[in-house]
Write a protein that holds these residues in place. Structure first.
Motif, PDB file in Angstrom:
ATOM      1  N   SER A 146       0.848  -1.203   0.000  1.00 44.13           N
ATOM      2  CA  SER A 146       0.000   0.000   0.000  1.00 44.13           C
ATOM      3  C   SER A 146       0.879   1.247   0.000  1.00 44.13           C
ATOM      4  CB  SER A 146      -0.925  -0.002   1.218  1.00 44.13           C
ATOM      5  OG  SER A 146      -0.162  -0.004   2.418  1.00 44.13           O
ATOM      6  N   GLY A 147       1.634   1.397  -1.050  1.00 37.48           N
ATOM      7  CA  GLY A 147       2.544   2.533  -1.181  1.00 37.48           C
ATOM      8  C   GLY A 147       3.798   2.111  -1.918  1.00 37.48           C
ATOM      9  N   LYS A 148       4.362   3.015  -2.686  1.00 39.21           N
ATOM     10  CA  LYS A 148       5.540   2.690  -3.482  1.00 39.21           C
ATOM     11  C   LYS A 148       6.817   2.606  -2.658  1.00 39.21           C
ATOM     12  CE  LYS A 148       4.088   4.684  -7.944  1.00 39.21           C
ATOM     13  NZ  LYS A 148       4.473   5.633  -9.003  1.00 39.21           N
ATOM     14  N   ARG A 149       6.912   3.443  -1.628  1.00 42.24           N
ATOM     15  CA  ARG A 149       8.207   3.553  -0.957  1.00 42.24           C
ATOM     16  C   ARG A 149       8.638   2.249  -0.311  1.00 42.24           C
ATOM     17  NH1 ARG A 149      10.239   6.658   4.499  1.00 42.24           N
ATOM     18  NH2 ARG A 149      12.458   6.289   4.121  1.00 42.24           N
ATOM     19  N   GLN A 150       7.734   1.569   0.414  1.00 40.28           N
ATOM     20  CA  GLN A 150       8.150   0.354   1.103  1.00 40.28           C
ATOM     21  C   GLN A 150       8.570  -0.738   0.130  1.00 40.28           C
ATOM     22  OE1 GLN A 150       5.202   1.942   1.537  1.00 40.28           O
ATOM     23  NE2 GLN A 150       3.525   0.521   1.974  1.00 40.28           N
ATOM     24  N   PHE A 151       8.001  -0.724  -1.084  1.00 44.12           N
ATOM     25  CA  PHE A 151       8.441  -1.696  -2.087  1.00 44.12           C
ATOM     26  C   PHE A 151       9.780  -1.278  -2.680  1.00 44.12           C
ATOM     27  CE2 PHE A 151       8.215  -3.384  -6.536  1.00 44.12           C
ATOM     28  CZ  PHE A 151       8.345  -4.730  -6.204  1.00 44.12           C
ATOM     29  N   ALA A 152       9.945   0.000  -2.979  1.00 44.56           N
ATOM     30  CA  ALA A 152      11.193   0.492  -3.571  1.00 44.56           C
ATOM     31  C   ALA A 152      12.372   0.299  -2.624  1.00 44.56           C
ATOM     32  CB  ALA A 152      11.054   1.963  -3.946  1.00 44.56           C
ATOM     33  N   GLU A 153      12.144   0.445  -1.314  1.00 47.40           N
ATOM     34  CA  GLU A 153      13.233   0.304  -0.347  1.00 47.40           C
ATOM     35  C   GLU A 153      13.784  -1.121  -0.299  1.00 47.40           C
ATOM     36  OE1 GLU A 153      14.862   2.457   1.261  1.00 47.40           O
ATOM     37  OE2 GLU A 153      13.651   4.247   1.599  1.00 47.40           O
ATOM     38  N   LEU A 154      12.984  -2.111  -0.698  1.00 48.48           N
ATOM     39  CA  LEU A 154      13.455  -3.490  -0.683  1.00 48.48           C
ATOM     40  C   LEU A 154      14.547  -3.729  -1.718  1.00 48.48           C
ATOM     41  CD1 LEU A 154      10.077  -5.428  -0.261  1.00 48.48           C
ATOM     42  CD2 LEU A 154      11.716  -4.746   1.511  1.00 48.48           C
ATOM     43  N   PHE A 155      14.654  -2.858  -2.706  1.00 53.85           N
ATOM     44  CA  PHE A 155      15.688  -2.975  -3.734  1.00 53.85           C
ATOM     45  C   PHE A 155      16.962  -2.240  -3.335  1.00 53.85           C
ATOM     46  CE2 PHE A 155      11.771  -3.762  -6.010  1.00 53.85           C
ATOM     47  CZ  PHE A 155      12.101  -4.767  -6.906  1.00 53.85           C
ATOM     48  N   SER A 156      16.901  -1.459  -2.241  1.00 53.51           N
ATOM     49  CA  SER A 156      18.019  -0.599  -1.867  1.00 53.51           C
ATOM     50  C   SER A 156      19.101  -1.392  -1.153  1.00 53.51           C
ATOM     51  CB  SER A 156      17.539   0.541  -0.962  1.00 53.51           C
ATOM     52  OG  SER A 156      16.525   1.287  -1.614  1.00 53.51           O
ATOM     53  N   GLY A 157      20.334  -1.064  -1.476  1.00 48.49           N
ATOM     54  CA  GLY A 157      21.471  -1.659  -0.780  1.00 48.49           C
ATOM     55  C   GLY A 157      22.051  -0.681   0.210  1.00 48.49           C
ATOM     56  N   THR A 158      23.159  -1.050   0.809  1.00 46.19           N
ATOM     57  CA  THR A 158      23.820  -0.190   1.783  1.00 46.19           C
ATOM     58  C   THR A 158      24.344   1.072   1.109  1.00 46.19           C
ATOM     59  OG1 THR A 158      24.497  -2.149   3.026  1.00 46.19           O
ATOM     60  CG2 THR A 158      25.630  -0.071   3.517  1.00 46.19           C
ATOM     61  N   GLY A 159      24.078   2.221   1.714  1.00 41.75           N
ATOM     62  CA  GLY A 159      24.587   3.481   1.196  1.00 41.75           C
ATOM     63  C   GLY A 159      23.755   4.107   0.092  1.00 41.75           C
ATOM     64  N   VAL A 160      22.594   3.541  -0.209  1.00 41.01           N
ATOM     65  CA  VAL A 160      21.745   4.122  -1.242  1.00 41.01           C
ATOM     66  C   VAL A 160      21.147   5.428  -0.722  1.00 41.01           C
ATOM     67  CG1 VAL A 160      19.676   3.784  -2.642  1.00 41.01           C
ATOM     68  CG2 VAL A 160      21.229   1.886  -2.232  1.00 41.01           C
ATOM     69  N   THR A 161      21.188   6.454  -1.536  1.00 39.47           N
ATOM     70  CA  THR A 161      20.712   7.766  -1.114  1.00 39.47           C
ATOM     71  C   THR A 161      19.191   7.838  -1.190  1.00 39.47           C
ATOM     72  OG1 THR A 161      20.841   8.715  -3.334  1.00 39.47           O
ATOM     73  CG2 THR A 161      22.830   8.822  -1.958  1.00 39.47           C
ATOM     74  N   LYS A 162      18.652   8.798  -0.457  1.00 40.76           N
ATOM     75  CA  LYS A 162      17.207   9.021  -0.475  1.00 40.76           C
ATOM     76  C   LYS A 162      16.737   9.436  -1.862  1.00 40.76           C
ATOM     77  CE  LYS A 162      13.653  11.619   2.011  1.00 40.76           C
ATOM     78  NZ  LYS A 162      13.413  12.625   3.093  1.00 40.76           N
ATOM     79  N   THR A 163      17.583  10.172  -2.577  1.00 42.11           N
ATOM     80  CA  THR A 163      17.222  10.605  -3.933  1.00 42.11           C
ATOM     81  C   THR A 163      17.098   9.411  -4.862  1.00 42.11           C
ATOM     82  OG1 THR A 163      18.394  12.693  -3.578  1.00 42.11           O
ATOM     83  CG2 THR A 163      17.924  12.064  -5.852  1.00 42.11           C
ATOM     84  N   ALA A 164      17.997   8.439  -4.718  1.00 39.84           N
ATOM     85  CA  ALA A 164      17.947   7.249  -5.571  1.00 39.84           C
ATOM     86  C   ALA A 164      16.699   6.423  -5.289  1.00 39.84           C
ATOM     87  CB  ALA A 164      19.195   6.407  -5.359  1.00 39.84           C
ATOM     88  N   VAL A 165      16.322   6.326  -4.017  1.00 32.57           N
ATOM     89  CA  VAL A 165      15.113   5.580  -3.661  1.00 32.57           C
ATOM     90  C   VAL A 165      13.880   6.282  -4.219  1.00 32.57           C
ATOM     91  CG1 VAL A 165      13.667   4.805  -1.746  1.00 32.57           C
ATOM     92  CG2 VAL A 165      16.153   4.596  -1.602  1.00 32.57           C
ATOM     93  N   ALA A 166      13.844   7.605  -4.112  1.00 35.54           N
ATOM     94  CA  ALA A 166      12.704   8.355  -4.636  1.00 35.54           C
ATOM     95  C   ALA A 166      12.589   8.198  -6.148  1.00 35.54           C
ATOM     96  CB  ALA A 166      12.836   9.832  -4.260  1.00 35.54           C
ATOM     97  N   ALA A 167      13.727   8.162  -6.840  1.00 34.30           N
ATOM     98  CA  ALA A 167      13.706   7.981  -8.296  1.00 34.30           C
ATOM     99  C   ALA A 167      13.169   6.597  -8.654  1.00 34.30           C
ATOM    100  CB  ALA A 167      15.107   8.175  -8.860  1.00 34.30           C
TER     101      ALA A 167
END
Length: 349
Positions: A252-273
């Protein structure tokens, strides 16, 4: 022969008197009450400054030694004294205790909170995935419990959240549902369960949770999904770990799904993109180390938070499509044992 007028000496406090009136005023020690010739011509008589330690009397009598009047308090001092007086009204503090508590770092998930459906005995909100006796049709994944949900013990309990009106309108909630308290009925009656990426971490302002924090939640989230699937598999006699998995998982929202692809040191801008690049609906990609089998569909729907600006149609449309898909799955769900009861993959991890 005319009398010579009296001229005050330089030590007479600077008073300039003329004629008999001036002499009388000087003799009485008055503070300029009499007016001489200069005053009659229109010029004011100079006012004498009192000597140190001498305070003139009000009736013009002989002055005597007196203490100087106490200094007056400033307006700021008077306001401060009024606020400090007993029973005085005190304005509220700039930062309330509730806001200070919300700013505090969330507590880690306890061992009890990591277990499915087990209330640790205090306020809070844990997963609601049913009793594990049969595979669910749908699991809705939120970001983390809001403070309203944490206090109420029910998912999406904030009055401004649009989740329950959408679930009721689309038919995903059981018939007769009216609000968040019906999440206790959903698993048994409709095959719909609820969990969060950040189970055990209450907070209404999701933006204060950084990508580092959400990354720390990921492993626990995966373990809870896998544990639920294992329990259901064991209940239906599946030995491969896949047959008891939920049919659909919807974020129920894009952010929690997008964060699952993030690795260590990923910036907030990259997650938002990455989040902006995600289209609502069924997803083809899976995050790294995704714990559920390929047979489980993954969907992403809009956030139902009242703080998320969105038209009604834009918000509800993806949920209508999700409901159409879920309603194609009969309930109670008759899971087919594709493994035939024999283990076809390693479930020890």
């Amino acid at each position: 022969m005319h009398a010579r007028p009296c001229v005050p000496s330089p030590c007479s406090k600077g008073f300039a008197f003329g004629g008999r009136a001036g002499a009388a005023a000087a003799a009485s020690g008055g503070s300029g009450g009499g007016q001489g010739d200069d005053t009659r011509r229109g010029s004011a008589a100079p006012v004498a400054e009192p000597r140190a330690g001498v305070h003139p009397t009000r009736d013009g009598g002989t002055p005597g030694p007196s203490s100087p009047p106490p200094p007056r308090d400033s307006p700021q001092q008077r306001r401060a004294a009024a606020r400090a007086a007993p029973g005085a009204h005190r304005p509220p503090a700039t930062v309330s205790a509730d806001k200070k508590r919300r700013r505090a770092e969330p507590a880690p998930v306890s061992a009890a909170a990591a277990a499915d459906g087990i209330d640790p005995g205090g306020p809070g909100l844990l997963e609601k995935l049913g009793d594990g006796r049969q595979p669910l049709r749908l699991v809705v994944v939120g970001h983390n419990p809001s403070e309203a949900s944490w206090r109420a013990g029910h998912f999406y309990a904030h009055p401004a959240n649009r989740m329950w009106p959408i679930l009721i309108k689309t038919g995903l909630a059981p018939p007769g549902s009216t609000g968040a308290h019906d999440d206790d009925r959903c698993a048994a009656e409709a095959g719909v369960g609820f969990t969060d990426l950040g189970t055990g971490h209450p907070g209404t302002d999701s933006s204060r949770f950084s990508s580092t924090v959400l990354g720390a939640w990921r492993q626990g989230f995966y373990e809870r999904l896998a544990a639920h699937a294992r329990r259901t598999c064991a209940s239906i006699g599946c030995s491969c770990g896949s047959c008891g998995a939920p049919a659909v998982v919807a974020f129920s929202g894009k952010r929690q799904f997008a964060e699952l692809f993030s690795g260590t040191g990923v910036t907030k801008t990259a997650v938002a993109a990455r989040a902006r690049a995600i289209a609502y609906g069924r997803q083809d990609d899976r995050p790294p180390a995704w714990p559920l089998p390929a047979s489980t569909e993954v969907w992403v729907c809009p956030s139902t938070s009242g703080a998320a600006p969105m038209t009604t149609e834009a918000r509800e449309g993806p949920y209508r499509a999700l409901a159409q898909r879920v309603q194609q799955i009969p309930w109670p769900r008759q899971a087919q044992l594709a493994c035939g009861g024999r283990s076809t993959r390693n479930t020890s991890s």
